[in-house]
Motif scaffolding. Structure first.
Motif, PDB file in Angstrom:
ATOM      1  N   HIS A 274       0.814  -1.208   0.000  1.00 44.50           N
ATOM      2  CA  HIS A 274       0.000   0.000   0.000  1.00 44.50           C
ATOM      3  C   HIS A 274       0.854   1.267   0.000  1.00 44.50           C
ATOM      4  N   VAL A 275       2.173   1.111   0.005  1.00 37.20           N
ATOM      5  CA  VAL A 275       3.066   2.263   0.030  1.00 37.20           C
ATOM      6  C   VAL A 275       4.011   2.268  -1.178  1.00 37.20           C
ATOM      7  N   VAL A 276       4.727   1.164  -1.379  1.00 42.32           N
ATOM      8  CA  VAL A 276       5.755   1.127  -2.426  1.00 42.32           C
ATOM      9  C   VAL A 276       5.168   1.178  -3.839  1.00 42.32           C
ATOM     10  N   PRO A 277       4.236   0.266  -4.225  1.00 44.63           N
ATOM     11  CA  PRO A 277       3.697   0.354  -5.594  1.00 44.63           C
ATOM     12  C   PRO A 277       3.030   1.694  -5.907  1.00 44.63           C
ATOM     13  N   PRO A 278       2.179   2.249  -5.021  1.00 42.24           N
ATOM     14  CA  PRO A 278       1.580   3.553  -5.347  1.00 42.24           C
ATOM     15  C   PRO A 278       2.609   4.662  -5.542  1.00 42.24           C
ATOM     16  N   ALA A 279       3.693   4.618  -4.755  1.00 43.04           N
ATOM     17  CA  ALA A 279       4.722   5.649  -4.894  1.00 43.04           C
ATOM     18  C   ALA A 279       5.561   5.436  -6.150  1.00 43.04           C
TER      19      ALA A 279
END
Length: 317
Positions: A274-279
């Protein structure tokens, strides 16, 4: 786990394990990441929506990915941020709120895989069947595929969470595995359906990406057109990078959930998807794709606001 009696349907969510000394840096870091995710992904959606030259199937699919990334990050990160300065013993959440968060978390992951499958098919059509691409990948087709991706994910995840609803969350946020671990009932059906849907989603996305890119590779090997191969490599590399990040994030959560002695590592890893792919998606698609990058540069180089020319997209069609 020892039996504990909690008032009504209130649960304790462990959240991030941070010391009082590291709570401020952790909060600032996570907040900056969240702001970057929101600004970059929303900016990408606005750019594609307003620039006529970017209103093509591939870029419209990027909008799906960015909207889903904003949704996924907003489901998890704000709650974690609000709990950073609260003692772990006082991080309460109602059962209904936990169920909703679990649904949204899995829904985000399901949509991400579904959209990447569609993007792989889009690249296959564009490179392997270029003469038929415009006739097949119309705006109506892209809209239909997008609705399919969101609807199928909604149905599958709805059943997944519904099986757990019939039944102290030791995780930074609520997810399906944390929900059914609360139950003293027989959870065999939860394990069977949970593993089944995982195999279907990961298996279908992995097989789709492998088959489409093997076909693309064969076409590129047979083709002597360097310009075609260069364009194919550029667009496919960005998609594969995004897919590899998502696949790694998904697999590490699934694996660590089944090893209780690695729970601390699992709690940190559970936030990754929920943090790495969206960023990373905003960076990969926004900066690596030439058409998008050029539009961003043009916007920053535009003259005064009074000289900005408004273009009607319909007039260009």
């Amino acid at each position: 786990m020892e039996n504990q009696t909690l008032d009504l349907d209130v649960l304790i969510v462990e959240g991030l394990k941070v010391t009082p000394q590291s709570s401020v840096p952790a909060f600032i870091l996570l907040l900056l990441i969240y702001i970057f995710i929101m600004v970059s992904n929303i900016g990408l959606v606005v750019l594609i929506s307003t620039e006529c030259s970017l209103q093509q199937p591939m870029y419209l699919l990027f909008c799906n990915m960015s909207i889903n990334d904003v949704f996924g990050a907003s489901t998890i990160i704000p709650r974690i941020l609000s709990d950073v300065f609260i003692p772990m013993s006082q991080r309460f959440m109602s059962y209904n709120e936990c169920v909703i968060q679990a649904f949204c978390a899995h829904f985000h992951a399901g949509i991400a895989h579904a959209v990447l499958i569609i993007m792989a098919v889009d690249r296959y059509m564009a490179i392997c069947k270029p003469l038929h691409y415009a006739a097949i990948m119309t705006d109506r087709m892209v809209l239909g595929l997008s609705v399919w991706a969101w609807s199928i994910s909604f149905l599958l995840v709805g059943i997944l969470i519904g099986l757990s609803v019939r039944l102290v969350i030791l995780n930074p946020f609520c997810d399906n595995a944390s929900l059914f671990k609360l139950s003293c009932e027989n959870i065999l059906i939860n394990h069977v359906y949970g593993l089944g849907i995982t195999v279907v989603i990961l298996g279908s996305s992995l097989c789709s990406v492998m088959l489409t890119y093997l076909s693309i590779a064969m076409v590129c090997l047979r083709s002597k057109n360097k310009a075609l191969n260069s364009k194919a490599l550029q667009t496919c590399a960005t998609h594969l990078a995004a897919y590899a990040i998502l696949l790694f994030s998904s697999c590490i959560i699934i694996i660590l959930h089944r090893f209780p002695h690695l729970s601390d590592h699992g709690k940190l890893a559970s936030i990754i998807i929920h943090v790495v792919p969206p960023a990373m998606n905003a960076i990969i698609y926004g900066l690596q794709i030439k058409a998008v990058r050029e539009k961003i540069i043009i916007i920053f180089k535009r003259a005064t606001p009074g000289k900005v020319k408004v273009t009607n997209c319909d007039s260009q069609k």
